[in-house]
Each structure stands twice: as C-alpha cells, then as structure tokens.
Design a protein around this motif. Structure first.
Motif, PDB file in Angstrom:
ATOM      1  N   ASP A   1       0.826  -1.204   0.000  1.00  0.00           N
ATOM      2  CA  ASP A   1       0.000   0.000   0.000  1.00  0.00           C
ATOM      3  C   ASP A   1       0.860   1.254   0.000  1.00  0.00           C
ATOM      4  O   ASP A   1       2.017   1.231   0.434  1.00  0.00           O
ATOM      5  N   ILE A   2       0.283   2.309  -0.515  1.00  0.00           N
ATOM      6  CA  ILE A   2       0.899   3.635  -0.496  1.00  0.00           C
ATOM      7  C   ILE A   2      -0.133   4.579   0.114  1.00  0.00           C
ATOM      8  O   ILE A   2      -1.169   4.863  -0.490  1.00  0.00           O
ATOM      9  N   LEU A   3       0.137   5.035   1.330  1.00  0.00           N
ATOM     10  CA  LEU A   3      -0.786   5.927   2.023  1.00  0.00           C
ATOM     11  C   LEU A   3      -0.231   7.340   1.975  1.00  0.00           C
ATOM     12  O   LEU A   3       0.864   7.595   2.481  1.00  0.00           O
ATOM     13  N   PHE A   4      -0.987   8.233   1.369  1.00  0.00           N
ATOM     14  CA  PHE A   4      -0.509   9.602   1.202  1.00  0.00           C
ATOM     15  C   PHE A   4      -0.783  10.433   2.439  1.00  0.00           C
ATOM     16  O   PHE A   4      -1.873  10.417   3.003  1.00  0.00           O
ATOM     17  N   THR A   5       0.240  11.159   2.860  1.00  0.00           N
ATOM     18  CA  THR A   5       0.148  12.030   4.025  1.00  0.00           C
ATOM     19  C   THR A   5       0.731  13.374   3.656  1.00  0.00           C
ATOM     20  O   THR A   5       1.685  13.455   2.888  1.00  0.00           O
ATOM     21  N   SER A   6       0.172  14.447   4.184  1.00  0.00           N
ATOM     22  CA  SER A   6       0.650  15.783   3.849  1.00  0.00           C
ATOM     23  C   SER A   6       2.058  16.002   4.371  1.00  0.00           C
ATOM     24  O   SER A   6       2.463  15.419   5.372  1.00  0.00           O
ATOM     25  N   GLY A   7       2.799  16.856   3.704  1.00  0.00           N
ATOM     26  CA  GLY A   7       4.130  17.236   4.156  1.00  0.00           C
ATOM     27  C   GLY A   7       4.136  18.665   4.646  1.00  0.00           C
ATOM     28  O   GLY A   7       3.204  19.420   4.402  1.00  0.00           O
ATOM     29  N   THR A   8       5.213  19.053   5.315  1.00  0.00           N
ATOM     30  CA  THR A   8       5.269  20.406   5.865  1.00  0.00           C
ATOM     31  C   THR A   8       5.318  21.456   4.761  1.00  0.00           C
ATOM     32  O   THR A   8       5.032  22.625   4.990  1.00  0.00           O
TER      33      THR A   8
ATOM     34  N   MET B   1       2.288  21.040  12.373  1.00  0.00           N
ATOM     35  CA  MET B   1       1.138  20.191  12.139  1.00  0.00           C
ATOM     36  C   MET B   1       0.246  20.088  13.379  1.00  0.00           C
ATOM     37  O   MET B   1       0.734  20.033  14.489  1.00  0.00           O
ATOM     38  N   TYR B   2      -1.066  20.088  13.131  1.00  0.00           N
ATOM     39  CA  TYR B   2      -2.001  19.816  14.215  1.00  0.00           C
ATOM     40  C   TYR B   2      -2.983  18.741  13.750  1.00  0.00           C
ATOM     41  O   TYR B   2      -3.030  18.408  12.560  1.00  0.00           O
ATOM     42  N   VAL B   3      -3.715  18.168  14.690  1.00  0.00           N
ATOM     43  CA  VAL B   3      -4.613  17.055  14.392  1.00  0.00           C
ATOM     44  C   VAL B   3      -6.053  17.506  14.575  1.00  0.00           C
ATOM     45  O   VAL B   3      -6.449  17.922  15.662  1.00  0.00           O
ATOM     46  N   SER B   4      -6.824  17.435  13.502  1.00  0.00           N
ATOM     47  CA  SER B   4      -8.230  17.852  13.546  1.00  0.00           C
ATOM     48  C   SER B   4      -9.117  16.662  13.229  1.00  0.00           C
ATOM     49  O   SER B   4      -9.075  16.125  12.121  1.00  0.00           O
ATOM     50  N   GLY B   5      -9.876  16.232  14.220  1.00  0.00           N
ATOM     51  CA  GLY B   5     -10.756  15.087  14.011  1.00  0.00           C
ATOM     52  C   GLY B   5     -10.014  13.814  13.660  1.00  0.00           C
ATOM     53  O   GLY B   5     -10.540  12.944  12.982  1.00  0.00           O
ATOM     54  N   GLY B   6      -8.778  13.712  14.103  1.00  0.00           N
ATOM     55  CA  GLY B   6      -7.980  12.523  13.822  1.00  0.00           C
ATOM     56  C   GLY B   6      -7.152  12.622  12.565  1.00  0.00           C
ATOM     57  O   GLY B   6      -6.388  11.716  12.241  1.00  0.00           O
ATOM     58  N   PHE B   7      -7.245  13.745  11.820  1.00  0.00           N
ATOM     59  CA  PHE B   7      -6.492  13.915  10.579  1.00  0.00           C
ATOM     60  C   PHE B   7      -5.412  14.972  10.750  1.00  0.00           C
ATOM     61  O   PHE B   7      -5.645  16.034  11.349  1.00  0.00           O
ATOM     62  N   ASN B   8      -4.243  14.679  10.207  1.00  0.00           N
ATOM     63  CA  ASN B   8      -3.150  15.646  10.257  1.00  0.00           C
ATOM     64  C   ASN B   8      -3.442  16.824   9.330  1.00  0.00           C
ATOM     65  O   ASN B   8      -3.854  16.628   8.178  1.00  0.00           O
ATOM     66  N   VAL B   9      -3.215  18.020   9.825  1.00  0.00           N
ATOM     67  CA  VAL B   9      -3.353  19.231   9.005  1.00  0.00           C
ATOM     68  C   VAL B   9      -2.027  19.980   9.065  1.00  0.00           C
ATOM     69  O   VAL B   9      -1.507  20.249  10.154  1.00  0.00           O
ATOM     70  N   TYR B  10      -1.492  20.308   7.903  1.00  0.00           N
ATOM     71  CA  TYR B  10      -0.223  21.027   7.825  1.00  0.00           C
ATOM     72  C   TYR B  10      -0.508  22.467   7.413  1.00  0.00           C
ATOM     73  O   TYR B  10      -0.982  22.722   6.298  1.00  0.00           O
ATOM     74  N   PRO B  11      -0.258  23.427   8.306  1.00  0.00           N
ATOM     75  CA  PRO B  11      -0.596  24.822   8.031  1.00  0.00           C
ATOM     76  C   PRO B  11      -0.032  25.349   6.721  1.00  0.00           C
ATOM     77  O   PRO B  11      -0.662  26.193   6.087  1.00  0.00           O
ATOM     78  N   ALA B  12       1.146  24.868   6.307  1.00  0.00           N
ATOM     79  CA  ALA B  12       1.730  25.378   5.063  1.00  0.00           C
ATOM     80  C   ALA B  12       0.797  25.177   3.880  1.00  0.00           C
ATOM     81  O   ALA B  12       0.695  26.025   2.992  1.00  0.00           O
TER      82      ALA B  12
ATOM     83  N   ALA C   1      -1.006  33.156   8.483  1.00  0.00           N
ATOM     84  CA  ALA C   1      -0.424  32.145   9.351  1.00  0.00           C
ATOM     85  C   ALA C   1      -1.564  31.340   9.944  1.00  0.00           C
ATOM     86  O   ALA C   1      -2.588  31.903  10.355  1.00  0.00           O
ATOM     87  N   VAL C   2      -1.405  30.021   9.964  1.00  0.00           N
ATOM     88  CA  VAL C   2      -2.450  29.140  10.465  1.00  0.00           C
ATOM     89  C   VAL C   2      -1.898  28.315  11.625  1.00  0.00           C
ATOM     90  O   VAL C   2      -0.786  27.793  11.548  1.00  0.00           O
ATOM     91  N   ILE C   3      -2.673  28.226  12.685  1.00  0.00           N
ATOM     92  CA  ILE C   3      -2.293  27.409  13.847  1.00  0.00           C
ATOM     93  C   ILE C   3      -3.469  26.516  14.232  1.00  0.00           C
ATOM     94  O   ILE C   3      -4.604  26.748  13.799  1.00  0.00           O
ATOM     95  N   GLY C   4      -3.194  25.509  15.038  1.00  0.00           N
ATOM     96  CA  GLY C   4      -4.259  24.689  15.595  1.00  0.00           C
ATOM     97  C   GLY C   4      -4.648  25.201  16.970  1.00  0.00           C
ATOM     98  O   GLY C   4      -3.782  25.560  17.769  1.00  0.00           O
ATOM     99  N   ILE C   5      -5.930  25.268  17.226  1.00  0.00           N
ATOM    100  CA  ILE C   5      -6.413  25.691  18.539  1.00  0.00           C
ATOM    101  C   ILE C   5      -7.323  24.599  19.096  1.00  0.00           C
ATOM    102  O   ILE C   5      -7.927  23.837  18.339  1.00  0.00           O
ATOM    103  N   PRO C   6      -7.423  24.483  20.426  1.00  0.00           N
ATOM    104  CA  PRO C   6      -8.221  23.409  21.022  1.00  0.00           C
ATOM    105  C   PRO C   6      -9.695  23.485  20.633  1.00  0.00           C
ATOM    106  O   PRO C   6     -10.257  24.569  20.463  1.00  0.00           O
ATOM    107  N   ASP C   7     -10.284  22.293  20.469  1.00  0.00           N
ATOM    108  CA  ASP C   7     -11.705  22.203  20.165  1.00  0.00           C
ATOM    109  C   ASP C   7     -12.253  20.965  20.858  1.00  0.00           C
ATOM    110  O   ASP C   7     -11.668  19.874  20.754  1.00  0.00           O
ATOM    111  N   ASP C   8     -13.360  21.110  21.571  1.00  0.00           N
ATOM    112  CA  ASP C   8     -13.896  20.008  22.357  1.00  0.00           C
ATOM    113  C   ASP C   8     -14.262  18.804  21.503  1.00  0.00           C
ATOM    114  O   ASP C   8     -14.084  17.658  21.918  1.00  0.00           O
TER     115      ASP C   8
END
Length: 479
Positions: free
Chosen positions: A154-161, A383-394, A410-417
């Motif tokens: 398998d080849i699983l694609f993941t975002s890079g910085t 990188m931050y994790v949203s709903g279990g998925f990696n998000v790369y601000p770049a 500029a994008v950052i991750g902030i806490p969410d319940d």
C-alpha cells in the motif's frame, strides 16, 4: 507463524474462520468464506481489465463492505492499494491518482452529496479501468497473484510540511505485523465484534481495523458516516465489543443505558481526562491509548492492565518491535521493522525522515518515563490534528495566498472540544474581507478538515529578527 502477505491472510481466514461473520454492513452479512469469494471475484475483474502485479489501485469510497472487498481484491490481484481521502477535493484526488500512476480506480459516485467520479472526469486523467461501488456484480474468480512478503502492499498519502503530500510505502509483512501487534495488545479474538468509525482510507481504519479482523476472525462492522446516535444503535444491535474513537464518543456512551457488550475502548486524537478514563474502565473494561503515524502506523500502545493515570497521561509503550528514543531536541524517534520503506518517488524526503541509522524522525516532541511509556508534549512541526487527521498549516497558507487581497497569513491549531483541534487563520489583506470570504475560499480548495474554523484579520503578523512568523506568539494570544 501467520500469513506474510495479504492474499495469504484472506485465504487463511477463510480456512480458519469459515462461517464466522467477517463483515456486517446493513443487510449485507458476509462470512469469511463469503468474503474470500467476493475478494476473488473482484480480483478477477481487475485481472480481466489488465491489472498486473505491482499496478496501483486507488480507492475513494466510504466505510462499507465494498471498500473492504475492493482493497483486499486489489491485493489479491497483485495490486498496490492507494486509498483516497473521501474529503479531498477533486483536484486533491487527481493529484494522488496522477502521482501514484494508478491503473484502476474504485469510487463511490454518490456519497455525501458528491459524485466524485464526475468531478474527476471534469478534470481529466481518470484511470482507464473504473469500478463504481454502485455497479457491483461479478461472477468469475481467480487465484491469488504471486506476491511476496517484502512487496509493496500500500501507499498511504500524508501531507508534508511544504504542503505537498507524500506517499508512504509499506510492505505486506509490515501491514500485517502492525495489525497483529495491535490485535495482541487489545487481545482481539474470534467472536469480537469490531465497530470501525475511523475511515478505511486512514492507516488506522485499514490496518488496525480491516487487517486486525482478517487475522483474528473478529467481525468487522463499518460505519460510513460518524453519527453518535447511529454508533449507539449499532453497538446495541450488533453487540459490539470493540470501539475505537475520540473521547467525546465515550462521554456520550457513558450517559446512555445499555451498550454493556463493549469490552475494549481505544481512544486518542485528544487528551483523555483521568476521571473519564476511570469511568470508561469501570463501565467498559479495557481502555487503551496509542501513538502512531502513517509512516509507522502504531508505534506505542497502552496495555490492558494499565491504570487510568497511565491511559490518561501517556500513549503507552513500544509495540510491534519498535524502538523509541528521544533525541537531544526532544523529538520522538522510532526504529523497527515496520517503519515505512520510504516515500514514493521522493528520495530526498525519505532521507530527511529516516536517518542513516534507521531512525524515523517523527517531528513530535515527547518524553519517556522509567517504564518506557511515552508522553507527547509538543510538535516540532506546525502540524495539528483535527478530528484525527493531520493538518499542515503550510498547505492551508498556500491556499489562502490564492485569495485576492491576501498578502500573508499564518495558520495554527487551537483546542476544540469535538475535533481535538481546529484551524485558526491570521490574515493580512489589502482589501476588506470577511470571515465567510476566507472560509468559503478554503472550502473550494481544501478538504473540509483542513478548512480554518476561525479567522482573525491583522495589520501585520509578529516576526522575529530574521523575519520568520512567530506562531508561538499567535498561540499565546489565542484563547
């Protein structure tokens, strides 16, 4: 010694577990013998279309029995699985299809109000062989193609910085080994009934879900779209014993009567309060947390006898023959037989991720206690994790740069319940823009989990002496 390839695992499961239910999806109930028959039929369809050993097969579909059969069928035919995130835009899907040189595509033409095949056809470049889950009728069968343990599965694609996705390649033996290790930690056995909410296109949903069941004879119950009410209904109807999910699911379940068949809860993606872990252990029995990433899938995991403090504050200790150490910078390094083989067509990125001594540089910061238990404390990357998925601000910042008037962002991750973290965008613009303007622009270009939920407009962004944006300042200034 278990099977060393996925086709061998399909055949072994049919022989070992026979009439045990393998997949339950609404009215469709497949035994392990039925599953092998369906897999052999889909493999025959791939073979008839000219699929050769080593060809790539892309899949873009929700969590249904079709995904299971298509993925295993692709492997059975000698193909290499390339899962597509169902939240991707058409352009994002096409990029992965093109870069993986997919020879075939399995796709849902009707899911969440979108026809992904039509979207791809508008852009061009759809593989010659397309199989839709709405047109699913096969009769011929074929034997498994001759694949080896070290062949790419398998080849699983993941975002890079940099914002450019990278395809992490794994071998058959690696995919099965991490599944076996996860099953061992969770003591998964025939008779367990495993509700999988995690998307199959994600390494967890596929390897710690589908493959775990294939190796153990547990029954897989997929849920196509997460809905708490439906989750509770499925737990009751199908007498679910295993349920991975974010802490919020369990907070809801704890408030409900019933659901007494659950014996194993697996959680992560957001901190687990000690009091919640204690209540979960008392109600459900075993509660586990874990740490992993696409390049290693599952590297550390709690054990069934760990107390609530350990479950709450750590991600467990090494599993699947991994070694874990902390670099002088605080970065978590991993080494072991299940570290990815490398990134597809990207030797430079592979060398940057895996050093000469075989250590995978995760970009995460953590500490190990005297027992070898890992606690994640920060991230070297943004990188931050949203709903279990990696998000790369770049990647999000690149999308914002295309919005007329935006000069910098500029994008950052902030806490969410609910999501663990969500994106917040700081935008500098030469024209009057609204929050809705920014969010709608991002929705066109990005999968929804990457779209910022908050927007703050500024005259300028804080920078250090060298001109680099000080995201640490932005984090401190965000509630």
């Amino acid at each position: 010694m278990g099977p060393s390839t996925i086709p061998a695992a399909v055949d072994a499961a049919a022989e070992r577990f026979g009439d045990t239910e393998a997949v339950v999806d609404g009215e469709v109930r497949l035994t392990y013998r039925d599953l092998r028959t369906r897999v052999r039929q889909v493999a025959a369809a791939f073979a008839a279309a000219g699929l050769k050993t080593g060809d790539r097969v892309a899949i873009c579909a929700p969590n249904t029995w079709h995904w299971v059969v298509a993925a295993l069928g692709a492997s059975y035919a000698g193909g290499i699985l390339v899962p597509l995130n169902t939240r991707f835009t058409a352009a994002e899907m096409q990029d992965v299809i093109s870069r993986s040189d997919a020879a075939a595509l399995v796709v849902a033409t009707d899911f969440l109000g979108r026809n992904r095949l039509a979207e791809l056809e508008e852009l061009g470049g759809v593989p010659e062989f397309v199989l839709t889950i709405e047109d699913w009728a096969f009769t011929d069968e074929v034997d498994a193609a001759p694949v080896r343990a070290d062949d790419i599965s398998d080849i699983l694609f993941t975002s890079g910085t940099t914002g450019r996705s990278k395809g992490a390649m794994s071998a058959h033996r690696q995919a099965l080994a991490v599944a076996a290790a996860w099953a061992d930690c969770g003591a998964v056995v025939t008779g367990d009934r495993y509700l999988v909410i995690n998307p199959f296109f994600h390494s967890f949903g596929y390897k710690a879900g589908i493959l775990v069941c294939l190796l153990t004879g547990a029954t897989l119950v997929p849920q196509a779209v997460f809905d708490v009410a439906r989750t509770i209904e499925l737990v009751e109807q199908e007498r679910i014993t295993i349920l991975p999910g974010p802490p919020t699911i369990y907070q809801t379940l704890l408030a409900q009567p019933g659901c007494d068949t659950l014996r194993l809860a697996v959680t992560g993606a957001a901190p687990v309060p000690v009091t919640l872990a204690e209540r979960m252990q008392k109600r459900f029995g075993t509660v586990l947390t874990a740490y992993g990433l696409t390049e290693a899938v599952v590297a550390t995991m709690c054990r069934p006898d760990d107390d609530a403090e350990t479950v709450s504050h750590t991600s467990g200790r090494a599993t699947a023959d991994f070694e874990v150490k902390i670099a002088d910078t605080g970065e978590i390094l991993l080494r072991g037989p299940n570290v990815m083989i490398g990134y597809l067509d990207d030797a430079a990125a592979t060398a940057e991720a895996i050093d000469a001594d075989g250590w995978l540089h995760t970009g995460d910061v953590g500490v190990l206690d005297e027992r070898g238990y890992l606690t994640i404390t920060d991230r070297l990357k943004d990188m931050y994790v949203s709903g279990g998925f990696n998000v790369y601000p770049a990647e999000v910042e690149q999308a914002l740069a295309r919005l007329d008037g935006v000069t910098e962002s500029a994008v950052i991750g902030i806490p969410d319940d609910r999501m663990g973290e969500v994106g917040k965008a700081f935008v500098v613009s030469t024209r009057l823009l609204s929050t809705e303007d920014v969010i709608e622009h991002c929705r066109v270009l990005l999968a929804n989990f990457k779209v910022p939920r908050q927007v703050e407009f500024r005259a300028a962004l804080p920078r250090n002496a060298s001109g680099k944006v000080l995201k640490v300042v932005l984090r401190k200034e965000s509630p």
